[in-house]
Design an enzyme around this catalytic site. Sequence first.
Site, PDB file in Angstrom:
ATOM      1  N   HIS A 101       0.852  -1.198   0.000  1.00 31.96           N
ATOM      2  CA  HIS A 101       0.000   0.000   0.000  1.00 31.96           C
ATOM      3  C   HIS A 101       0.879   1.235   0.000  1.00 31.96           C
ATOM      4  CE1 HIS A 101       0.650  -1.302   4.168  1.00 31.96           C
ATOM      5  NE2 HIS A 101       0.694  -0.015   4.493  1.00 31.96           N
ATOM      6  N   HIS A 103       0.804   5.234   1.311  1.00 33.90           N
ATOM      7  CA  HIS A 103       0.131   6.242   2.133  1.00 33.90           C
ATOM      8  C   HIS A 103       0.154   7.569   1.387  1.00 33.90           C
ATOM      9  CE1 HIS A 103       0.337   3.982   6.044  1.00 33.90           C
ATOM     10  NE2 HIS A 103       1.355   3.387   5.437  1.00 33.90           N
TER      11      HIS A 103
HETATM   12  P1  AMP Z   1       1.775   0.318   7.410  1.00 32.85           P
HETATM   13  O1  AMP Z   1       2.243   0.587   8.820  1.00 32.85           O
HETATM   14  O2  AMP Z   1       2.545   1.053   6.360  1.00 32.85           O
HETATM   15  O3  AMP Z   1       1.663  -1.159   7.138  1.00 32.85           O
HETATM   16  O4  AMP Z   1       0.332   0.962   7.351  1.00 32.85           O
HETATM   17  C1  AMP Z   1      -0.832   0.306   7.696  1.00 32.85           C
HETATM   18  C2  AMP Z   1      -1.903   1.378   7.783  1.00 32.85           C
HETATM   19  O5  AMP Z   1      -3.159   0.759   7.659  1.00 32.85           O
HETATM   20  C3  AMP Z   1      -1.923   2.164   9.105  1.00 32.85           C
HETATM   21  O6  AMP Z   1      -1.813   3.560   8.811  1.00 32.85           O
HETATM   22  C4  AMP Z   1      -3.282   1.802   9.719  1.00 32.85           C
HETATM   23  O7  AMP Z   1      -3.854   2.891  10.391  1.00 32.85           O
HETATM   24  C5  AMP Z   1      -4.069   1.415   8.486  1.00 32.85           C
HETATM   25  N1  AMP Z   1      -5.155   0.460   8.694  1.00 32.85           N
HETATM   26  C6  AMP Z   1      -5.078  -0.743   9.296  1.00 32.85           C
HETATM   27  N2  AMP Z   1      -6.266  -1.378   9.235  1.00 32.85           N
HETATM   28  C7  AMP Z   1      -7.098  -0.546   8.546  1.00 32.85           C
HETATM   29  C8  AMP Z   1      -8.462  -0.640   8.131  1.00 32.85           C
HETATM   30  N3  AMP Z   1      -9.225  -1.701   8.429  1.00 32.85           N
HETATM   31  N4  AMP Z   1      -8.981   0.389   7.422  1.00 32.85           N
HETATM   32  C9  AMP Z   1      -8.232   1.478   7.130  1.00 32.85           C
HETATM   33  N5  AMP Z   1      -6.947   1.618   7.489  1.00 32.85           N
HETATM   34  C10 AMP Z   1      -6.391   0.623   8.190  1.00 32.85           C
END
Ligand code: AMP
Length: 137
Positions: A101, A103
């Site tokens: 993903h 950001h």
């Molecule tokens: P990373 O630390 O780069 O793997 O980012 C994961 C991101 O996913 C974090 O910013 C979380 O807040 C976000 N996240 C986790 N679960 C969900 C969800 N169900 N819906 C939206 N965002 C999520």
Amino acid sequence: MKDSNCIFCRIANGEIPSTTLYEDEDFRVILDLGPATRGHALLLPKEHYKDLFDLEDEVAAKALVRAKRIAGRLQAALGADGMNLVQNNGEAAGQTVFHFHMHLIPRYQNDHAGILWEPGSTTPEDMEEVRRLVEGQ
Ligand code: AMP
Ligand code: ZN
């Protein structure tokens, strides 16, 4: 390939509801549930790739083009002053969900979101060593 145990596969493919800002046949862009700033969004491919290095080049290229377009819209719509694109690979780099993903993080003057780093230090010798190691790959 999709992984039914992967939360981002399920969100990207609409099995779990999300606040979706954009969707096409390859990607979905959703609002992050734990935003660093107002409008923090995530670009998710609909297929499962665990990280950047798992992506096919064609998907990687499309992801950046989509991220560019949506980040521009997000910045304009929210009146943000800047935009960070952040992409974590591996636990040591802060990745917590192992489905690639990106950001998209709108930035506002003095928002104090803790995204940037304190500059460290290096030496000419170590910079040269790093250059040689990469060249040898
Ligand atoms: P990373 O630390 O780069 O793997 O980012 C994961 C991101 O996913 C974090 O910013 C979380 O807040 C976000 N996240 C986790 N679960 C969900 C969800 N169900 N819906 C939206 N965002 C999520
Ligand atoms: Zn997945």
